[in-house]
Write a protein that holds these residues in place. Structure first.
Motif, PDB file in Angstrom:
ATOM      1  N   ALA A  19     -10.272 -44.186  12.258  1.00 33.41           N
ATOM      2  CA  ALA A  19     -11.284 -43.434  13.003  1.00 33.41           C
ATOM      3  C   ALA A  19     -11.331 -41.975  12.581  1.00 33.41           C
ATOM      4  CB  ALA A  19     -11.004 -43.540  14.501  1.00 33.41           C
ATOM      5  N   ARG A  20     -10.269 -41.475  11.936  1.00 31.15           N
ATOM      6  CA  ARG A  20     -10.289 -40.103  11.423  1.00 31.15           C
ATOM      7  C   ARG A  20     -10.804 -40.030   9.990  1.00 31.15           C
ATOM      8  NH1 ARG A  20      -7.865 -36.023  14.091  1.00 31.15           N
ATOM      9  NH2 ARG A  20      -6.590 -36.491  15.923  1.00 31.15           N
ATOM     10  N   ILE A  21     -10.533 -41.046   9.205  1.00 30.93           N
ATOM     11  CA  ILE A  21     -10.905 -41.010   7.789  1.00 30.93           C
ATOM     12  C   ILE A  21     -12.367 -41.404   7.581  1.00 30.93           C
ATOM     13  CG2 ILE A  21     -10.426 -42.018   5.531  1.00 30.93           C
ATOM     14  CD1 ILE A  21      -8.325 -40.054   6.477  1.00 30.93           C
ATOM     15  N   ILE A  22     -12.828 -42.438   8.269  1.00 29.46           N
ATOM     16  CA  ILE A  22     -14.196 -42.930   8.057  1.00 29.46           C
ATOM     17  C   ILE A  22     -15.256 -41.871   8.369  1.00 29.46           C
ATOM     18  CG2 ILE A  22     -15.877 -44.636   8.844  1.00 29.46           C
ATOM     19  CD1 ILE A  22     -13.596 -46.622   9.099  1.00 29.46           C
ATOM     20  N   PRO A  23     -15.154 -41.113   9.478  1.00 30.99           N
ATOM     21  CA  PRO A  23     -16.154 -40.058   9.690  1.00 30.99           C
ATOM     22  C   PRO A  23     -16.184 -39.021   8.574  1.00 30.99           C
ATOM     23  CG  PRO A  23     -15.008 -40.516  11.736  1.00 30.99           C
ATOM     24  CD  PRO A  23     -14.289 -41.272  10.668  1.00 30.99           C
ATOM     25  N   ALA A  24     -15.015 -38.702   7.996  1.00 33.23           N
ATOM     26  CA  ALA A  24     -15.007 -37.752   6.879  1.00 33.23           C
ATOM     27  C   ALA A  24     -15.740 -38.325   5.670  1.00 33.23           C
ATOM     28  CB  ALA A  24     -13.567 -37.393   6.513  1.00 33.23           C
ATOM     29  N   ILE A  25     -15.580 -39.630   5.432  1.00 35.96           N
ATOM     30  CA  ILE A  25     -16.304 -40.265   4.321  1.00 35.96           C
ATOM     31  C   ILE A  25     -17.805 -40.238   4.583  1.00 35.96           C
ATOM     32  CG2 ILE A  25     -16.614 -42.443   3.086  1.00 35.96           C
ATOM     33  CD1 ILE A  25     -13.690 -43.065   3.639  1.00 35.96           C
ATOM     34  N   VAL A  26     -18.198 -40.547   5.821  1.00 32.83           N
ATOM     35  CA  VAL A  26     -19.626 -40.491   6.178  1.00 32.83           C
ATOM     36  C   VAL A  26     -20.157 -39.074   6.004  1.00 32.83           C
ATOM     37  CG1 VAL A  26     -21.238 -40.768   8.097  1.00 32.83           C
ATOM     38  CG2 VAL A  26     -19.440 -42.458   7.723  1.00 32.83           C
ATOM     39  N   PHE A  27     -19.366 -38.089   6.399  1.00 37.16           N
ATOM     40  CA  PHE A  27     -19.765 -36.690   6.250  1.00 37.16           C
ATOM     41  C   PHE A  27     -19.992 -36.347   4.777  1.00 37.16           C
ATOM     42  CE2 PHE A  27     -18.683 -32.281   5.424  1.00 37.16           C
ATOM     43  CZ  PHE A  27     -19.414 -31.603   6.379  1.00 37.16           C
ATOM     44  N   GLY A  28     -19.062 -36.761   3.912  1.00 35.51           N
ATOM     45  CA  GLY A  28     -19.216 -36.459   2.487  1.00 35.51           C
ATOM     46  C   GLY A  28     -20.435 -37.125   1.880  1.00 35.51           C
ATOM     47  N   LEU A  29     -20.671 -38.400   2.243  1.00 33.21           N
ATOM     48  CA  LEU A  29     -21.847 -39.098   1.709  1.00 33.21           C
ATOM     49  C   LEU A  29     -23.139 -38.442   2.183  1.00 33.21           C
ATOM     50  CD1 LEU A  29     -20.707 -42.819   2.138  1.00 33.21           C
ATOM     51  CD2 LEU A  29     -20.845 -41.494   0.029  1.00 33.21           C
ATOM     52  N   ALA A  30     -23.213 -38.072   3.453  1.00 33.20           N
ATOM     53  CA  ALA A  30     -24.428 -37.442   3.972  1.00 33.20           C
ATOM     54  C   ALA A  30     -24.680 -36.099   3.294  1.00 33.20           C
ATOM     55  CB  ALA A  30     -24.311 -37.267   5.491  1.00 33.20           C
ATOM     56  N   THR A  31     -23.611 -35.307   3.095  1.00 34.01           N
ATOM     57  CA  THR A  31     -23.783 -34.012   2.429  1.00 34.01           C
ATOM     58  C   THR A  31     -24.226 -34.185   0.988  1.00 34.01           C
ATOM     59  OG1 THR A  31     -22.053 -33.097   3.859  1.00 34.01           O
ATOM     60  CG2 THR A  31     -22.625 -31.857   1.885  1.00 34.01           C
ATOM     61  N   GLY A  32     -23.627 -35.150   0.275  1.00 34.15           N
ATOM     62  CA  GLY A  32     -24.021 -35.372  -1.115  1.00 34.15           C
ATOM     63  C   GLY A  32     -25.449 -35.857  -1.251  1.00 34.15           C
ATOM     64  N   LEU A  33     -25.854 -36.792  -0.388  1.00 35.75           N
ATOM     65  CA  LEU A  33     -27.240 -37.274  -0.449  1.00 35.75           C
ATOM     66  C   LEU A  33     -28.230 -36.173  -0.113  1.00 35.75           C
ATOM     67  CD1 LEU A  33     -26.807 -40.787   1.233  1.00 35.75           C
ATOM     68  CD2 LEU A  33     -27.169 -40.280  -1.191  1.00 35.75           C
ATOM     69  N   THR A  34     -27.888 -35.312   0.833  1.00 39.10           N
ATOM     70  CA  THR A  34     -28.777 -34.189   1.165  1.00 39.10           C
ATOM     71  C   THR A  34     -28.913 -33.245  -0.022  1.00 39.10           C
ATOM     72  OG1 THR A  34     -28.058 -34.341   3.462  1.00 39.10           O
ATOM     73  CG2 THR A  34     -29.167 -32.318   2.793  1.00 39.10           C
ATOM     74  N   LEU A  35     -27.814 -33.018  -0.738  1.00 38.34           N
ATOM     75  CA  LEU A  35     -27.854 -32.106  -1.881  1.00 38.34           C
ATOM     76  C   LEU A  35     -28.771 -32.611  -2.982  1.00 38.34           C
ATOM     77  CD1 LEU A  35     -26.674 -29.592  -3.347  1.00 38.34           C
ATOM     78  CD2 LEU A  35     -24.861 -31.083  -4.182  1.00 38.34           C
TER      79      LEU A  35
END
Length: 691
Positions: A160-176
């Protein structure tokens, strides 16, 4: 003087060659552009092409090579000091030109913003910063109920701590990548996105470690680390990482804006003061800093941090990273080991039958940290794998690259060995010889118990040899001659240790023929016992009375296996001459049926107890033969119980066992016996009663 002349001539030739190469690259060589060399130059060039001059120059150049080693070392040190002075002068001079560079960079960036649209660019930068957090919050709300139901599982809480960080990274990369960026703004946006994602992952990883080291252990609810201490270091380390990554983003953003290298160094050193202050504040305000010893350690750490900053400013990067590793690597390994042990305590049931996962946690995490540290240190020291095939690679670079590669190879070999050993040990534990299993499964388990330990030992030797050869090859040592020499030495050792070689080869053929397995009872000459274990050259036999004998394979010879397939047990009984043999056979048959019906002995009987018939007539008894077929090793218990049942059955049916008797009498008794025998014979002849 001859050596100096040779060095001077060679230097002239090297300069001429270099000048010729540069000239060939800068201007095209044509017959009209190049003037013919003077006659003296032509004579010198023709003279240097003669074999005598070439040989003399080669010998003169080889002689001073060893004597210039110390000069080269001193030259390296002086070059490093000169480089440090020039570096400090360059950074000091950047302070004067920094205002003009800031103005120029601001004009460049603002001009690009005006050309692309200020509102659109501000919106894109805000989207890169905010989108990841928004998507992460939405995902957390979607899985909140499921997370609460599984909150008791440690694995789920960590995920539950690692998966949100992965989602955060994917969302930031796709936005970029979803926006169109001008060149300068693109580089700045990439640096900002990397910094944001790294700080998010750092916070998540730190939270995972805090959860692990503060998990309760045992019934007393003890924890590995005090939660207050863990939270203190978590906040300080998180602040340090966030400051570091955003400082890195600032320095990376200065490059496309046109800042000079000196200006970037100056800003970096100023930002480094902030890192120094964060680290110093952490060691001064850490919990347990009240004792005199802790106070002394605090001052030493403060001086150490100041030394690191000074080494960084002097541009001794290799020394800087070595000092950082000496401080951080032991702490990182200690914390990771503590976290893994805490996870073992929390998930003992989860890891009980997952031996591969256990090894990956125990050895894999430590190996990954050390390997990453070694590769990163090599990269920081300038040791690149691309120099592997370069002929002009220096000895220092070759050795450094070999050491870094050797560390990675040894860690990989260690991890591979522990994975293989865990798998083999798991197979051995999952295949015990005892237990209620079928005969076919017992045969397979015995085979595994015999071969897997030997395979494990052989595999360990193979992994060690291959790892050592790879490390030596990485250090630049030719392993071909080593392998050839090892072959010659092996032949010599084989001739000198023929007994050992004989034992090893004999053991291989015994195992190939499947002559015996672990748990079987064998006899060979004067040696007998249950096979307990194997090695490459011997077998261990446990005698039924207790002693353990280690027998080399070469001394076994013919082996009698008493536990293979089936065994026939024969029983001989002596009964009196007046015994009813038909009745005796029926009684034996009934006893055999009772043995079959017994739940303890019946499954081990292949052919039940039966009477074969009369074996012979003795002087005082009739000898009858009984037999039965049982599974190997079970005949002893069945035989004992069968004899007890026969004795009771014979007693109930009036059947007596014959035993030898001796009757002693005097002369009068003999005459009386003879007279009585005559009288009895006459009475029988006359039809009268004998008594």
């Amino acid at each position: 003087m001859g050596q100096i002349s040779a060095i001077g001539i060679c230097s002239i030739m090297m300069l001429l060659s270099l000048f010729g190469a540069v000239s060939a690259q800068t201007t095209p060589a044509t017959s009209t552009d190049v003037a013919p060399p003077p006659a003296q130059v032509r004579q010198m060039m023709e003279l240097m092409q003669t074999p005598e001059v070439k040989q003399w120059m080669a010998t003169q150049m080889a002689a001073p090579a060893a004597s210039t080693g110390n000069n080269e070392e001193m030259s390296i040190l002086s070059d490093r000091l000169q480089h440090a002075r020039q570096h400090i002068a360059m950074v000091s001079g950047a302070a004067m030109t920094l205002p003009s560079e800031v103005a120029r960079a601001s004009a460049l960036f603002l001009g690009e913003l005006r050309a692309a649209g200020p509102l659109r660019m501000v919106g894109q930068f805000l989207a890169v910063l905010v989108t990841g957090f928004v998507v992460e919050i939405l995902v957390r709300r979607m899985v909140r109920e499921r997370r609460e139901r599984a909150a008791q599982m440690t694995v789920t809480r960590l995920a539950a701590r690692i998966i949100p960080a992965i989602v955060f990274g994917l969302a930031t990369g796709l936005t970029l990548i979803s926006f169109n960026w001008p060149p300068v703004s693109l580089n700045i946006a990439i640096a900002i996105a990397i910094a944001v994602v790294v700080q998010r992952f750092a916070v998540s990883l730190g939270g995972v470690i805090i959860d692990l080291v503060t998990l309760p252990r045992g019934e007393g609810e003890t924890v590995a680390v005090d939660p207050a201490v863990a939270q203190f270091w978590f906040r300080r380390c998180t602040l340090f990482v966030i400051y570091f990554v955003f400082g890195w983003a600032v320095l990376q953003s200065m490059r496309p804006l046109g800042y000079s290298m000196a200006a970037r160094y100056l800003i970096g050193y100023v930002l480094g003061v902030g890192l120094f202050l964060i680290a110093t504040e952490a060691v001064w305000s850490r919990p347990g800093n009240e004792t005199r010893r802790s106070y002394a350690i605090t001052w030493l750490l403060t001086l150490y941090f100041l030394l690191l900053w000074g080494i960084w400013v002097l541009s001794f990067n290799w020394l800087l990273w070595v000092c950082i590793y000496l401080l951080l690597l032991p702490r990182v390994l200690a914390v990771s080991t503590l976290a893994v042990k805490s996870f073992h305590y929390a998930e003992a049931g989860f890891l009980a039958k997952r031996r591969i996962a256990t090894v990956l946690l125990d050895r894999g995490v430590r190996a990954l940290i050390i390997a990453f540290a070694a590769i990163w240190l090599g990269r920081m020291l300038g040791v690149e794998t691309t120099t592997m095939m370069m002929s002009n690679e220096t000895m220092i670079n070759r050795v450094a690259r070999g050491i870094v590669g050797g560390i990675v190879i040894l860690l990989a070999a260690d991890l591979l060995w522990h994975l293989v050993r865990a798998y083999i040990d798991g197979k051995l534990l999952d295949s015990p010889l005892d237990g209620t299993v079928s005969d076919e499964d017992k045969v397979k388990r015995a085979r595994l118990q015999t071969l897997l330990p030997i395979f494990r030992n052989v595999l360990a030797v193979v992994i060690v040899v291959i790892a050592v050869l790879m490390v030596l090859s990485g250090l630049g040592i030719e392993i071909g001659p080593l392998i050839a020499g090892a072959g010659v030495v092996g032949v010599a050792v084989g001739f000198g240790a023929q007994t050992i070689v004989k034992d090893v080869i004999s053991g291989m053929f015994y195992l190939w023929d499947d002559a015996f397995r672990v748990g079987e009872y064998i006899e060979s000459g004067s040696h007998k016992g249950v096979v307990e274990a194997f090695s490459l050259r011997s077998v261990k036999l446990r005698h039924h009375r207790g002693p353990l004998t280690t027998v080399p394979f070469g001394e076994l010879g013919a082996v009698k296996n008493l536990n293979r397939d089936w065994t026939i047990d024969k029983i001989s009984l002596n009964v009196t001459y007046d015994t009813d043999l038909v009745k005796t056979k029926k009684i034996i048959k009934q006893i055999g049926q009772q043995l079959l019906e017994n739940p303890e002995w019946g499954p081990n009987i292949i052919e039940t107890l039966k009477m074969k018939g009369v074996e012979q007539f003795g002087e005082f008894a009739i000898e009858i033969r009984l037999s039965m077929m049982t599974k190997p090793g079970e005949q002893f218990v069945i035989r004992r119980n069968a004899l007890a049942m026969i004795r009771n059955a014979f007693k109930e049916n009036g059947i007596e066992f014959a035993v030898p008797t001796v009757q002693v009498s005097g002369e009068r008794e003999i005459e009386a016996s003879v007279a009585a025998a005559r009288y009895a014979a006459q009475a029988r002849a006359a039809g009268e009663p004998t008594t």
